[in-house]
Design an enzyme around this catalytic site. Structure first.
Site, PDB file in Angstrom:
ATOM      1  N   LYS A 183      -0.545 -18.229  -9.835  1.00 52.50           N
ATOM      2  CA  LYS A 183       0.525 -17.757  -8.660  1.00 52.50           C
ATOM      3  C   LYS A 183       0.026 -18.533  -7.326  1.00 52.50           C
ATOM      4  CE  LYS A 183       2.741 -14.023  -6.500  1.00 52.50           C
ATOM      5  NZ  LYS A 183       1.944 -13.198  -5.427  1.00 52.50           N
ATOM      6  N   GLY A 207       0.825  -1.137  -0.063  1.00 49.25           N
ATOM      7  CA  GLY A 207       0.123  -0.095  -0.064  1.00 49.25           C
ATOM      8  C   GLY A 207       0.778   1.223  -0.124  1.00 49.25           C
ATOM      9  N   ARG A 255       8.906  -3.570   4.912  1.00 47.26           N
ATOM     10  CA  ARG A 255       8.715  -2.290   5.906  1.00 47.26           C
ATOM     11  C   ARG A 255       9.761  -2.426   6.820  1.00 47.26           C
ATOM     12  NH1 ARG A 255       3.092  -2.637   8.940  1.00 47.26           N
ATOM     13  NH2 ARG A 255       2.966  -4.630   8.253  1.00 47.26           N
ATOM     14  N   ASN A 274      -2.797 -11.538  -2.406  1.00 47.54           N
ATOM     15  CA  ASN A 274      -2.374 -12.642  -2.733  1.00 47.54           C
ATOM     16  C   ASN A 274      -3.414 -13.721  -2.561  1.00 47.54           C
ATOM     17  OD1 ASN A 274      -0.422 -14.075  -4.162  1.00 47.54           O
ATOM     18  ND2 ASN A 274       0.908 -14.257  -2.288  1.00 47.54           N
TER      19      ASN A 274
HETATM   20  P1  NAD Z   1       1.502  -5.466   5.187  1.00 44.38           P
HETATM   21  O1  NAD Z   1       1.049  -6.500   6.321  1.00 44.38           O
HETATM   22  O2  NAD Z   1       2.683  -5.036   5.040  1.00 44.38           O
HETATM   23  O3  NAD Z   1       0.280  -4.429   5.142  1.00 44.38           O
HETATM   24  C1  NAD Z   1      -1.025  -4.597   5.205  1.00 44.38           C
HETATM   25  C2  NAD Z   1      -1.454  -3.288   6.027  1.00 44.38           C
HETATM   26  O4  NAD Z   1      -2.942  -3.259   5.915  1.00 44.38           O
HETATM   27  C3  NAD Z   1      -0.867  -3.118   7.473  1.00 44.38           C
HETATM   28  O5  NAD Z   1      -0.264  -1.724   7.598  1.00 44.38           O
HETATM   29  C4  NAD Z   1      -2.237  -3.221   8.290  1.00 44.38           C
HETATM   30  O6  NAD Z   1      -2.061  -2.407   9.336  1.00 44.38           O
HETATM   31  C5  NAD Z   1      -3.286  -2.691   7.219  1.00 44.38           C
HETATM   32  N1  NAD Z   1      -4.677  -2.778   7.767  1.00 44.38           N
HETATM   33  C6  NAD Z   1      -5.422  -4.128   8.020  1.00 44.38           C
HETATM   34  N2  NAD Z   1      -6.643  -3.907   8.220  1.00 44.38           N
HETATM   35  C7  NAD Z   1      -6.655  -2.769   8.212  1.00 44.38           C
HETATM   36  C8  NAD Z   1      -7.848  -1.850   8.160  1.00 44.38           C
HETATM   37  N3  NAD Z   1      -9.023  -2.478   8.448  1.00 44.38           N
HETATM   38  N4  NAD Z   1      -7.885  -0.552   8.105  1.00 44.38           N
HETATM   39  C9  NAD Z   1      -6.851   0.094   7.605  1.00 44.38           C
HETATM   40  N5  NAD Z   1      -5.773  -0.664   7.385  1.00 44.38           N
HETATM   41  C10 NAD Z   1      -5.336  -1.752   7.545  1.00 44.38           C
HETATM   42  O7  NAD Z   1       1.118  -6.402   3.714  1.00 44.38           O
HETATM   43  P2  NAD Z   1       1.552  -6.579   2.557  1.00 44.38           P
HETATM   44  O8  NAD Z   1       3.077  -7.191   2.549  1.00 44.38           O
HETATM   45  O9  NAD Z   1       1.639  -4.988   1.761  1.00 44.38           O
HETATM   46  O10 NAD Z   1       0.560  -7.453   1.552  1.00 44.38           O
HETATM   47  C11 NAD Z   1      -0.568  -7.083   1.037  1.00 44.38           C
HETATM   48  C12 NAD Z   1      -1.042  -8.124   0.171  1.00 44.38           C
HETATM   49  O11 NAD Z   1      -0.090  -8.077  -0.840  1.00 44.38           O
HETATM   50  C13 NAD Z   1      -1.067  -9.584   0.743  1.00 44.38           C
HETATM   51  O12 NAD Z   1      -2.229 -10.246   0.261  1.00 44.38           O
HETATM   52  C14 NAD Z   1       0.370  -9.885   0.369  1.00 44.38           C
HETATM   53  O13 NAD Z   1       0.653 -11.337   0.029  1.00 44.38           O
HETATM   54  C15 NAD Z   1       0.606  -9.416  -1.186  1.00 44.38           C
HETATM   55  N6  NAD Z   1       1.780  -9.284  -1.776  1.00 44.38           N
HETATM   56  C16 NAD Z   1       2.848  -8.496  -1.140  1.00 44.38           C
HETATM   57  C17 NAD Z   1       3.933  -8.662  -1.607  1.00 44.38           C
HETATM   58  C18 NAD Z   1       5.148  -7.584  -0.676  1.00 44.38           C
HETATM   59  O14 NAD Z   1       6.353  -7.914  -1.346  1.00 44.38           O
HETATM   60  N7  NAD Z   1       4.806  -7.022   0.483  1.00 44.38           N
HETATM   61  C19 NAD Z   1       4.272  -8.992  -2.826  1.00 44.38           C
HETATM   62  C20 NAD Z   1       3.109  -9.485  -3.591  1.00 44.38           C
HETATM   63  C21 NAD Z   1       1.795  -9.761  -2.786  1.00 44.38           C
HETATM   64  O1  KPL Z   2       5.779 -15.924  -4.169  1.00 43.57           O
HETATM   65  C1  KPL Z   2       6.622 -16.660  -3.447  1.00 43.57           C
HETATM   66  C2  KPL Z   2       6.355 -16.569  -1.956  1.00 43.57           C
HETATM   67  O2  KPL Z   2       7.363 -16.633  -1.319  1.00 43.57           O
HETATM   68  O3  KPL Z   2       5.198 -16.011  -1.689  1.00 43.57           O
HETATM   69  C3  KPL Z   2       7.292 -17.431  -4.251  1.00 43.57           C
HETATM   70  C4  KPL Z   2       8.758 -16.795  -4.249  1.00 43.57           C
HETATM   71  C5  KPL Z   2       6.785 -17.726  -5.674  1.00 43.57           C
HETATM   72  C6  KPL Z   2       7.356 -18.932  -3.402  1.00 43.57           C
HETATM   73  O4  KPL Z   2       6.231 -19.526  -3.738  1.00 43.57           O
END
Ligand code: NAD
Ligand code: KPL
Length: 304
Positions: free
Chosen positions: A183, A13, A132, A104
Site C-alpha cells: 500500500k 476511529g 467527517r 497508513n
Molecule cells: P482523522 O484526522 O479523521 O482522525 C484522527 C483523529 O485523531 C482526530 O480526531 C484527532 O483529533 C485525533 N487525535 C490525534 N491525536 C490525538 C490524541 N493525542 N488523543 C486523542 N485524539 C487524538 O484521521 P483518519 O482519516 O481517521 O485517519 C487515521 C489513519 O487512518 C491515517 O493514518 C489515515 O491515513 C488512515 N486511513 C484513513 C482512511 C479514511 O478513509 N479516513 C482510510 C484508510 C486509511
Molecule cells: O490510497 C490512495 C490514496 O489516495 O491515499 C489511493 C487511492 C490508492 C491513491 O494512492
C-alpha cells in the site's frame, strides 16, 4: 467483555467505534482535551451515516487522564500523532494489552511497538473509506477490507469474532508488513505526483513514464527490504488503481488542498529513508521527494 478504548475519534476511529458499539461491544472514546469532551457531550454522541441512513450513538467518552486500565486500544490517529497519543495513555496500559494501529504508511507502528514491547501491537491496513462531515459526524464512504497482523506473532487474537459481529470487514494476515509495504508503494507512486501536478489520479496517465520509473525503483526497494511479493506486478496495479480512481483526488492531494499536514514522512519519507539505510540510489524517488518537500514548504506545511 473487554472494553475497546478508541484513541482518535476522527473518521476511521468513529467508524470503528460506532460499528462496535452498535453491535453491543463495550467502547470508550478517548478524546484529546476537555474542550473536545465537552463538545462531544453537547453533540450527544457519535453520528454515523451509512447508505443514506444516519444513527447517533451515545458512546461513553473520557480523557487520556482517566485512570481505568486499558486492555484493548485502537489507535486511530494520523501516523504523525500515533506515538504521542499512545504515550498519553501509557500509564493505563495493562501488561499484555492489545494495541491496534490503524495508520497508513510505515514507521509509526514500529515506533509504538519498540516503545511499548510489553503490548501486543497489531498493525492494520485499511481500504475502507470514511470522512467527517462535521464534529463527531462521520460518513462511511467506501466499503473495503481491513487486514490485521502482528509481525512478531502469526497467531490470530481470539477477539476477531467481535469484528465479524460488528460487520467490520477484516482478514487476519500472516504477512501484514507485505500488505503495508504494498500500500505504501501504491501511495508513493500516485499521491506525491498528484500534488506536484495538482491533478486527479486519472491525469497521471499523461505522466505514465514517470509513474513507471517510480514503480521500477519502488520494486527495487521492496525486494531489498525483503518484500519481493509486494514488488510483484506493482506497476500493473498502480496503473489499475489510477484508472479505477481516475476521478478522485488522492488523500495527499486532499490534505494539501485543505492546508493540512500530510503523512509524507510515513510514505515517501519512509521509502527514501529505507533506501538510504540500504545504500540504494533511487534517483526518481529522491527527485520527487525533493520537489514535494519544496512544494509543501512553499505552502507552509511540514515535511516530517
Ligand atoms: P482523522 O484526522 O479523521 O482522525 C484522527 C483523529 O485523531 C482526530 O480526531 C484527532 O483529533 C485525533 N487525535 C490525534 N491525536 C490525538 C490524541 N493525542 N488523543 C486523542 N485524539 C487524538 O484521521 P483518519 O482519516 O481517521 O485517519 C487515521 C489513519 O487512518 C491515517 O493514518 C489515515 O491515513 C488512515 N486511513 C484513513 C482512511 C479514511 O478513509 N479516513 C482510510 C484508510 C486509511
Ligand atoms: O490510497 C490512495 C490514496 O489516495 O491515499 C489511493 C487511492 C490508492 C491513491 O494512492
Amino acid at each position: 467483555m473487554t472494553t475497546w478504548h478508541v484513541l482518535g475519534a476522527g473518521s476511521l476511529g468513529s467508524l470503528w467505534a460506532a460499528r462496535l458499539a452498535r453491535a453491543g461491544a463495550p467502547v470508550r472514546l478517548i478524546l484529546r482535551n476537555p474542550e473536545r469532551l465537552a463538545a462531544y457531550q453537547a453533540a450527544g454522541g457519535l453520528r454515523l451515516s451509512e447508505g443514506g441512513e444516519a444513527q447517533r450513538l451515545a458512546i461513553p467518552a473520557e480523557l487520556a487522564a482517566a485512570t481505568t486500565p486499558i486492555t484493548r486500544l485502537l489507535v486511530a490517529c494520523k501516523a504523525y500523532d500515533a506515538e504521542a497519543a499512545v504515550a498519553s495513555v501509557a500509564a493505563r496500559l495493562a501488561p499484555r494489552c492489545d494495541i491496534l494501529l490503524l495508520q497508513n504508511g510505515l514507521g509509526s507502528q514500529q515506533a509504538v511497538a519498540r516503545r511499548w514491547p510489553q503490548a501486543r501491537c497489531i498493525f492494520v491496513s485499511s481500504t475502507e473509506g470514511a470522512y467527517r462531515q462535521g464534529d463527531f459526524d462521520v460518513v462511511f464512504a467506501g466499503q473495503g477490507q481491513n487486514w490485521l497482523g502482528d509481525p512478531q506473532d502469526p497467531t490470530p487474537p481470539d477477539w476477531l469474532a467481535t469484528l465479524s459481529a460488528a460487520g467490520i470487514a477484516h482478514q487476519w494476515s500472516e504477512d501484514i508488513l507485505a500488505r503495508l509495504w504494498r500500500k505504501l508503494a501504491l501511495n508513493c507512486a500516485i499521491n506525491p505526483l498528484t500534488v506536484l501536478y495538482d491533478c486527479r489520479n486519472g491525469a497521471l496517465l499523461a505522466h505514465r513514464a514517470q509513474v513507471l520509473a517510480l514503480c521500477d525503483e519502488l520494486a527495487v526497494l521492496l525486494r531489498a527490504c525483503g518484500q519481493p511479493e509486494a514488488a510483484t506486478g506493482l506497476a500493473d496495479e498502480v496503473l489499475r488503481v489510477i484508472e479505477a480512481t481516475a476521478a478522485n483526488y488522492s488523500s495527499m492531494h486532499q490534505d494539501v488542498a485543505r492546508g493540512q499536514r500530510t503523512e509524507i514522512a510515513y510514505l515517501l519519507g519512509h521509502a527514501c529513508a529505507s533506501a538510504a539505510r540500504l545504500g540504494l540510489q533511487l534517483p526518481a524517488l529522491a527527485a520527487v521527494q525533493q520537489r514535494l518537500h519544496a512544494e509543501l514548504l512553499r505552502r507552509g506545511l511540514p515535511v516530517d
